[in-house]
Design a protein around this motif. Structure first.
Motif, PDB file in Angstrom:
ATOM      1  N   ILE A 139       0.825  -0.966   0.000  1.00 28.96           N
ATOM      2  CA  ILE A 139       0.015  -0.030  -0.104  1.00 28.96           C
ATOM      3  C   ILE A 139       1.095   1.423  -0.051  1.00 28.96           C
ATOM      4  CG2 ILE A 139      -1.694   1.227   1.246  1.00 28.96           C
ATOM      5  CD1 ILE A 139      -1.409  -2.351   2.055  1.00 28.96           C
ATOM      6  N   VAL A 140       0.672   2.023  -1.332  1.00 34.45           N
ATOM      7  CA  VAL A 140       1.572   3.245  -1.339  1.00 34.45           C
ATOM      8  C   VAL A 140       0.963   4.427  -0.465  1.00 34.45           C
ATOM      9  CG1 VAL A 140       2.750   4.920  -2.960  1.00 34.45           C
ATOM     10  CG2 VAL A 140       2.563   2.496  -3.205  1.00 34.45           C
ATOM     11  N   CYS A 141       1.537   5.165   0.378  1.00 41.05           N
ATOM     12  CA  CYS A 141       1.066   6.315   1.303  1.00 41.05           C
ATOM     13  C   CYS A 141       1.994   7.529   1.214  1.00 41.05           C
ATOM     14  CB  CYS A 141       0.852   5.784   2.690  1.00 41.05           C
ATOM     15  SG  CYS A 141      -0.139   4.212   3.206  1.00 41.05           S
ATOM     16  N   ASP A 142       1.248   8.595   1.429  1.00 43.34           N
ATOM     17  CA  ASP A 142       2.058   9.736   1.692  1.00 43.34           C
ATOM     18  C   ASP A 142       2.823   9.866   2.987  1.00 43.34           C
ATOM     19  OD1 ASP A 142       2.475  12.584   2.154  1.00 43.34           O
ATOM     20  OD2 ASP A 142       1.521  12.924   0.618  1.00 43.34           O
ATOM     21  N   ARG A 143       4.060   9.702   2.652  1.00 46.19           N
ATOM     22  CA  ARG A 143       5.126   9.700   3.865  1.00 46.19           C
ATOM     23  C   ARG A 143       4.676  10.661   4.956  1.00 46.19           C
ATOM     24  NH1 ARG A 143      10.052   7.388   5.162  1.00 46.19           N
ATOM     25  NH2 ARG A 143      10.300   6.710   2.897  1.00 46.19           N
ATOM     26  N   GLN A 144       4.597  12.031   4.099  1.00 41.38           N
ATOM     27  CA  GLN A 144       4.283  13.279   5.222  1.00 41.38           C
ATOM     28  C   GLN A 144       2.686  13.120   5.893  1.00 41.38           C
ATOM     29  OE1 GLN A 144       6.083  15.829   5.879  1.00 41.38           O
ATOM     30  NE2 GLN A 144       4.484  16.769   7.236  1.00 41.38           N
ATOM     31  N   LYS A 145       1.984  12.670   5.252  1.00 39.69           N
ATOM     32  CA  LYS A 145       0.556  12.636   5.710  1.00 39.69           C
ATOM     33  C   LYS A 145       0.248  11.649   6.798  1.00 39.69           C
ATOM     34  CE  LYS A 145      -1.437  16.029   3.332  1.00 39.69           C
ATOM     35  NZ  LYS A 145      -2.002  17.081   4.063  1.00 39.69           N
ATOM     36  N   ILE A 146       1.285  10.424   6.775  1.00 35.09           N
ATOM     37  CA  ILE A 146       1.159   9.410   7.411  1.00 35.09           C
ATOM     38  C   ILE A 146       1.974   9.764   8.687  1.00 35.09           C
ATOM     39  CG2 ILE A 146       1.911   6.848   8.074  1.00 35.09           C
ATOM     40  CD1 ILE A 146      -0.396   7.024   6.226  1.00 35.09           C
ATOM     41  N   SER A 147       2.912  10.460   8.716  1.00 33.68           N
ATOM     42  CA  SER A 147       3.780  10.820   9.734  1.00 33.68           C
ATOM     43  C   SER A 147       3.212  11.858  10.588  1.00 33.68           C
ATOM     44  CB  SER A 147       5.259  11.601   9.007  1.00 33.68           C
ATOM     45  OG  SER A 147       4.644  12.674   8.547  1.00 33.68           O
ATOM     46  N   GLU A 148       2.186  12.483   9.986  1.00 37.32           N
ATOM     47  CA  GLU A 148       1.342  13.486  11.057  1.00 37.32           C
ATOM     48  C   GLU A 148       0.307  12.766  11.677  1.00 37.32           C
ATOM     49  OE1 GLU A 148      -0.228  16.177   7.953  1.00 37.32           O
ATOM     50  OE2 GLU A 148       1.684  17.078   7.673  1.00 37.32           O
ATOM     51  N   LEU A 149       0.151  11.522  11.567  1.00 36.36           N
ATOM     52  CA  LEU A 149      -0.895  10.761  12.252  1.00 36.36           C
ATOM     53  C   LEU A 149      -0.702  10.610  13.803  1.00 36.36           C
ATOM     54  CD1 LEU A 149      -2.060   8.024   9.740  1.00 36.36           C
ATOM     55  CD2 LEU A 149      -3.267  10.097  10.487  1.00 36.36           C
ATOM     56  N   SER A 150       0.681  10.587  14.046  1.00 34.59           N
ATOM     57  CA  SER A 150       1.130  10.379  15.420  1.00 34.59           C
ATOM     58  C   SER A 150       2.574  10.571  15.536  1.00 34.59           C
ATOM     59  CB  SER A 150       0.778   8.889  15.940  1.00 34.59           C
ATOM     60  OG  SER A 150       1.664   7.991  15.278  1.00 34.59           O
ATOM     61  N   ALA A 151       3.048  10.776  16.906  1.00 32.75           N
ATOM     62  CA  ALA A 151       4.626  10.820  17.131  1.00 32.75           C
ATOM     63  C   ALA A 151       5.200   9.410  16.753  1.00 32.75           C
ATOM     64  CB  ALA A 151       4.841  11.318  18.574  1.00 32.75           C
ATOM     65  N   PRO A 152       4.704   8.361  17.053  1.00 31.25           N
ATOM     66  CA  PRO A 152       5.408   6.998  16.548  1.00 31.25           C
ATOM     67  C   PRO A 152       5.828   7.120  15.234  1.00 31.25           C
ATOM     68  CG  PRO A 152       3.873   6.705  18.256  1.00 31.25           C
ATOM     69  CD  PRO A 152       3.829   7.902  18.089  1.00 31.25           C
ATOM     70  N   PHE A 153       4.558   7.446  14.283  1.00 29.66           N
ATOM     71  CA  PHE A 153       4.709   7.272  12.833  1.00 29.66           C
ATOM     72  C   PHE A 153       5.899   8.418  12.435  1.00 29.66           C
ATOM     73  CE2 PHE A 153       0.771   4.806  12.119  1.00 29.66           C
ATOM     74  CZ  PHE A 153       1.452   3.742  11.243  1.00 29.66           C
ATOM     75  N   ASN A 154       5.744   9.706  13.031  1.00 28.40           N
ATOM     76  CA  ASN A 154       6.673  10.540  12.787  1.00 28.40           C
ATOM     77  C   ASN A 154       8.042  10.180  12.934  1.00 28.40           C
ATOM     78  OD1 ASN A 154       8.095  13.322  13.811  1.00 28.40           O
ATOM     79  ND2 ASN A 154       6.785  13.492  12.181  1.00 28.40           N
ATOM     80  N   ALA A 155       8.218   9.367  14.062  1.00 31.06           N
ATOM     81  CA  ALA A 155       9.634   9.182  14.437  1.00 31.06           C
ATOM     82  C   ALA A 155      10.060   8.027  13.396  1.00 31.06           C
ATOM     83  CB  ALA A 155       9.723   8.348  15.695  1.00 31.06           C
ATOM     84  N   MET A 156       8.895   7.095  13.094  1.00 34.01           N
ATOM     85  CA  MET A 156       9.440   6.186  12.029  1.00 34.01           C
ATOM     86  C   MET A 156       9.760   6.388  10.781  1.00 34.01           C
ATOM     87  SD  MET A 156       6.999   2.980  10.710  1.00 34.01           S
ATOM     88  CE  MET A 156       6.694   2.353  12.139  1.00 34.01           C
ATOM     89  N   LEU A 157       8.835   7.507  10.102  1.00 35.09           N
ATOM     90  CA  LEU A 157       9.117   7.820   8.721  1.00 35.09           C
ATOM     91  C   LEU A 157       9.815   8.891   8.518  1.00 35.09           C
ATOM     92  CD1 LEU A 157       5.194   7.296   7.874  1.00 35.09           C
ATOM     93  CD2 LEU A 157       7.267   5.768   7.516  1.00 35.09           C
TER      94      LEU A 157
END
Length: 944
Positions: free
Chosen positions: A205-223
């Motif tokens: 599943i291809v996702c927008d890195r910036q948008k996914i990173s904005e979902l939470s601090a863990p995703f932001n740290a991951m991406l």
């Protein structure tokens, strides 16, 4: 014939004597008799039972079970408690108000004040500080008004919504915390592609890195952080309990902020994923979307578990609302019970916020009403004890659970609970301890325990009633007399005395005794005692009257502690009473109505309803009898006689109506005080209406009787638009007179009543219309026209018109004639306490005192005599005696006017604390009473 058959029936019932313990409160054995052998008795087919003793008699069956230990909060001084609650309400923080109103509700419940109970619930609902409290008290109001749901439909048809019946818009009360969703940005921007691919199994599943990173601090740290995944273009999420469809939905949400097309099962998957990765905005969207899908008990049961596991407050509150609004039905579902009794404190906080005690208070009441001895009730009450936060809450919870344990014969547990309640300050729980001592065989200890209570506080009626259970016959009689003197509303003393007199073959004295309470309190148990007394006297017509009245009030009522249907005995007794034709019934109803014999009238209407007569009008007449509006034509205090200066200056109360428009009386001067039965009758009238215009009239009365005056008036006008009828004009006149503050409405009311009198109707209702028309004429100063109306009403035997004519004589300064009119009313009316009360206004002080003493003997719940006597004592400078006279009635009746007058007396004595206490208690009864507010403010300025 009849005598033999009735006697044979009761010979057959003779083994049931053990079920009516007059001298013992030990447990009985409910399986000792199989009633099926005689429930199917047919006339002339009763078997001869020579094996039963020949001494068997009806008298031997008329014994009385012991009064229950009530599961209510009953403080020794309810006035002090109400005053404390009011004082706290004036200064407490908002989050404490609902629980204070809940405590006030429990006090009024212990006093049996149904209207005040509901108003306290309304207060708790209005002052709710959280959406959870709004849900609980809104559902509680809905539960309390189960039989009034028709009103919500009628109001909706009038374009008005009853707010307490409407579900709460939960999402609007639980806004999303934007700060909780803010995500701190990482600064690593090297070699990061715009997109990121998440591999789940074989799918990517291809996702927008910036948008996914904005979902939470863990995703932001991951991406976008410094982890190895931050530079990876493909990340494997196969082991994270998210499906490809779920991840696609999350990707779309990251771009659009919407989950609107996502199916429920996928929402639950996303909710868990969002919770795991701290995606607060995503979690909130799932929470709200799932909450919008909860529409049934099945939905609520299924989704509540997810809500609690995932800490989803909106979903949990939505499920809670659906379940509570389905009470009492949902408590019959074991899955629902499991949710409430097994949730831990943290889960309950998610479900109900700070309203945990209120929730279990509500659930315990519903469960006790369903089955007070069930395991389910025990579990819910155990939770109530667990979450009690202060002494008064602990008292309520411990005492209620103690009562249930006592009922279940779990005596050790019951003792522990009652002792806890007593130690917390609840004296009434001593009654439970005394029962337990008696069950152990220590009757003397039970007696001494109650004696100690009586000697240590100001005695109340229930204390002597309880102690009487552990006395010998003579002492028991004395204690029960004291109980009746202190609290005449207690039914057991009258029933015991009547049964004792029956056991000595003194049926006439027994009848007189039970009639004492039935003169002012319509008790089913007392009617049952009188039914058997009439059978003993072989007065089958009177017995039939009693059992038909019982069935009017409660169609499924069962006698002999629930072992035989009252309808069965009604059928049997009716065989020995002369059959009445429809014409006979109308004539009998006319006689009873004219004699102000409401019980007799109810009996006749019950019999007529079993025929083919038009039922709508009969149910309406029934409702008039069951809910009498006590509309005094003079001011509420109305003290007469010479020299009552203190009463005139300090205790005159404004009438609850426009003094320029004297209210019309819908019924008689007494109030049978059966509002629930009256509402059922009105609803049955509406269901059985023979025409559209008749149905609109009954709907108008339903709305009017529940406080919706304008909507009631609207229904009357709709009915008149279809057909001009007596009842439609009468309703419009009544509603207009009672809801308008404009004196210019009097001519309109007169015109409406005149229009009503031109329409076809029977003399029962025309007499009422003439009486009401006379009242309006009096108010307009047209005394001669008023007198004509009253005289014409008397010509068609509308007995209550004597009162109106007496008023005319008084206004013409002819008190002697007024006195004679009221004397005539006293002679004719079977229920004549109000007539004595009104006559006291037309005589000298000594005769007035005698009349008012008679009122108190006939109906000790009427408060005017106490106020009059107190005013006389105060005028004679007997201040302590005056206060004692008021206190005598206040002990068993939470009445605004009694408390107001006693507060004024305390103020006169410069007893500021006593005055303030009574003011605050009175404002608990009516928080908007203007004169009470003024007195309270005045006294409050002098508080030490």
């Amino acid at each position: 014939g009849g005598v033999v058959e009735i006697r044979e029936l009761f010979r057959l019932l003779c083994p049931m004597r053990s079920f009516f313990p007059a001298e013992s409160c030990k447990e009985t054995h409910p399986n000792a008799l199989n009633p099926q052998s005689w429930l199917q008795i047919e006339r002339g087919k009763l078997p001869k039972l020579s094996s039963y003793p020949s001494s068997a008699s009806i008298e031997s069956l008329v014994k009385v079970p012991q009064p229950a230990v009530l599961p209510f909060y009953k403080p020794a001084d309810y006035v002090e408690v109400l005053a404390q609650i009011h004082e706290e309400l004036e200064s407490c923080p908002p989050q404490e108000r609902s629980n204070l109103f809940l405590l006030q509700y429990q006090v009024f419940r212990g006093l049996g004040e149904v209207k005040l109970m509901r108003r306290s619930l309304q207060g708790a609902w209005q002052k709710a500080n959280t959406v959870h409290e709004k849900i609980i008290f809104g559902a509680w109001l809905k539960y309390e008004k189960q039989e009034e749901e028709l009103i919500a439909d009628l109001l909706a048809n009038c374009g008005k919504c009853a707010k307490e019946f409407a579900p709460v818009d939960i999402p609007s009360h639980l806004p999303f915390d934007v700060n909780a969703s803010s995500v701190g940005r990482m600064t690593n921007e090297t070699c990061i592609s715009q997109n990121v691919t998440f591999r789940i199994g074989d799918e990517e599943i291809v996702c927008d890195r910036q948008k996914i990173s904005e979902l939470s601090a863990p995703f932001n740290a991951m991406l976008k952080g410094y982890f190895s995944e931050s530079r990876a273009e493909t990340i494997d999420l196969s082991e994270n309990n998210i499906s490809p469809f779920g991840m696609k939905a999350i990707s779309i949400f990251s771009l659009t902020g919407s989950l609107i097309e996502v199916p429920p099962n996928l929402l639950l998957e996303i909710l868990a994923f969002a919770n795991k990765y701290c995606c607060e905005r995503l979690k909130d969207a799932c929470d709200r979307r799932l909450a919008s899908l909860v529409s049934s008990k099945e939905d609520a049961v299924e989704l509540m578990e997810y809500a609690l596991d995932e800490n989803s407050t909106v979903l949990a509150a939505s499920c809670l609302q659906v379940l509570l609004r389905d009470l009492p039905n949902c408590l019959n579902d074991s899955r629902v019970v499991e949710i409430f009794v097994h949730a831990n404190k943290q889960q309950l906080a998610v479900m109900v916020g700070p309203g945990i005690f209120a929730l279990f208070c509500f659930l315990s009441e519903v469960s006790m009403n369903l089955n007070s001895s069930s395991d389910k009730t025990v579990h819910i009450l155990e939770r109530l004890v667990e979450f009690a936060e202060n002494d008064k809450q602990r008292i309520l919870a411990l005492h209620q659970l103690g009562c249930v344990r006592l009922l279940r014969k779990e005596y050790d547990e019951a003792r522990h609970l009652f002792e806890g309640a007593v130690n917390a300050g609840h004296i009434y729980s001593v009654a439970g301890l005394a029962r337990l001592d008696f069950i152990k065989g220590d009757k003397f200890l039970s007696y001494e325990l109650l004696s100690s209570v009586i000697s240590s506080v100001t005695p109340l009626g229930w204390m002597y009633q309880e102690r009487s259970l552990y006395c010998d016959s003579d002492k028991r009689w004395d204690d029960l007399e004291k109980a009746s003197n202190l609290d005449p509303t207690l039914a057991y003393p009258y029933m015991y005395r009547a049964a004792s007199l029956m056991s000595t073959q003194n049926a006439q004295a027994a009848l007189a005794e039970i009639n004492r309470i039935l003169g002012f309190k319509l008790s089913l148990e007392c009617l049952e005692i009188r039914f058997f007394t009439h059978l003993t006297l072989e007065d089958y017509k009177a017995a039939l009257c009693d059992v038909q009245t019982i069935l009017t009030l409660r169609s499924d009522y069962r006698m002999f502690e629930g072992r035989v249907a009252a309808s069965q005995l009604c059928t049997l007794v009716r065989e020995h009473v002369e059959h009445w034709t429809t014409a006979d019934c109308w004539a009998r109803l006319y006689d009873c109505w004219s004699a102000v014999d409401d019980i007799g009238s109810l009996s006749v209407i019950y019999q007529m309803l079993e025929s083919d007569a038009a039922k709508g009008i009969l149910y309406f007449r029934q409702s008039l009898l069951l809910l009498r509006y006590v509309m005094n034509f003079l001011k509420a205090l109305g003290v007469s006689g010479q020299g009552l200066s203190f009463a005139r200056n300090h205790s005159r109360s404004k009438p609850p109506y426009n003094p320029s428009l004297v209210p019309l009386t819908k019924g008689s001067d007494i109030w049978l005080n059966c509002p629930e039965a009256a509402m059922r009758s009105l609803q049955l009238a509406q269901q059985h209406a023979s025409s559209e215009h008749e149905r609109l009239v009954y709907e108008g009365w339903i709305l009017y009787d529940t406080g919706h005056y304008e909507e009631g008036l609207q229904k009357a006008e709709e009915s008149i638009g279809i057909k001009r009828s007596f009842e439609a004009f009468f309703l419009k006149a009544y509603a207009l007179a009672d809801s308008s503050i404009d004196p210019s409405c009097s001519p309109i009311v007169i015109s409406l009543l005149e229009d009503a009198l031109k329409c076809p109707s029977d003399n029962l209702r025309k007499g009422q219309a003439l009486n009401n028309l006379g009242s309006v004429y009096v108010d307009c100063g047209k005394l001669d026209l008023a007198a004509d109306c009253y005289i014409n009403a008397l010509k068609i035997r509308h007995t209550r018109a004597h009162h109106g004519l007496a008023r005319v004589h008084c206004l013409k300064n002819d008190k002697a004639a007024a006195y004679r009119e009221m004397t005539e009313l006293i002679k004719k009316a079977k229920n004549n306490a109000s007539a004595y009360e009104k006559r006291s206004e037309y005589c000298d002080r000594e005769q007035a005192k005698a009349d008012l003493e008679m009122v108190t003997r006939l109906d000790p719940l009427r408060v005017y005599p106490y106020r009059y006597r107190a005013a006389v004592l105060m005028d004679n400078h007997k201040e302590e005696e005056a206060i004692a006279e008021l206190s005598r009635a206040i002990a068993f009746k939470a009445d605004l006017h009694l408390l107001h007058l006693r507060a004024a007396f305390h103020e006169h004595k410069e007893d500021v604390l006593g005055a303030l206490r009574d003011c605050r208690a009175a404002l608990s009864v009516d928080p908007n009473h203007q004169e009470m507010l003024e007195l309270h403010n005045r006294v409050n300025r002098h508080e030490p």
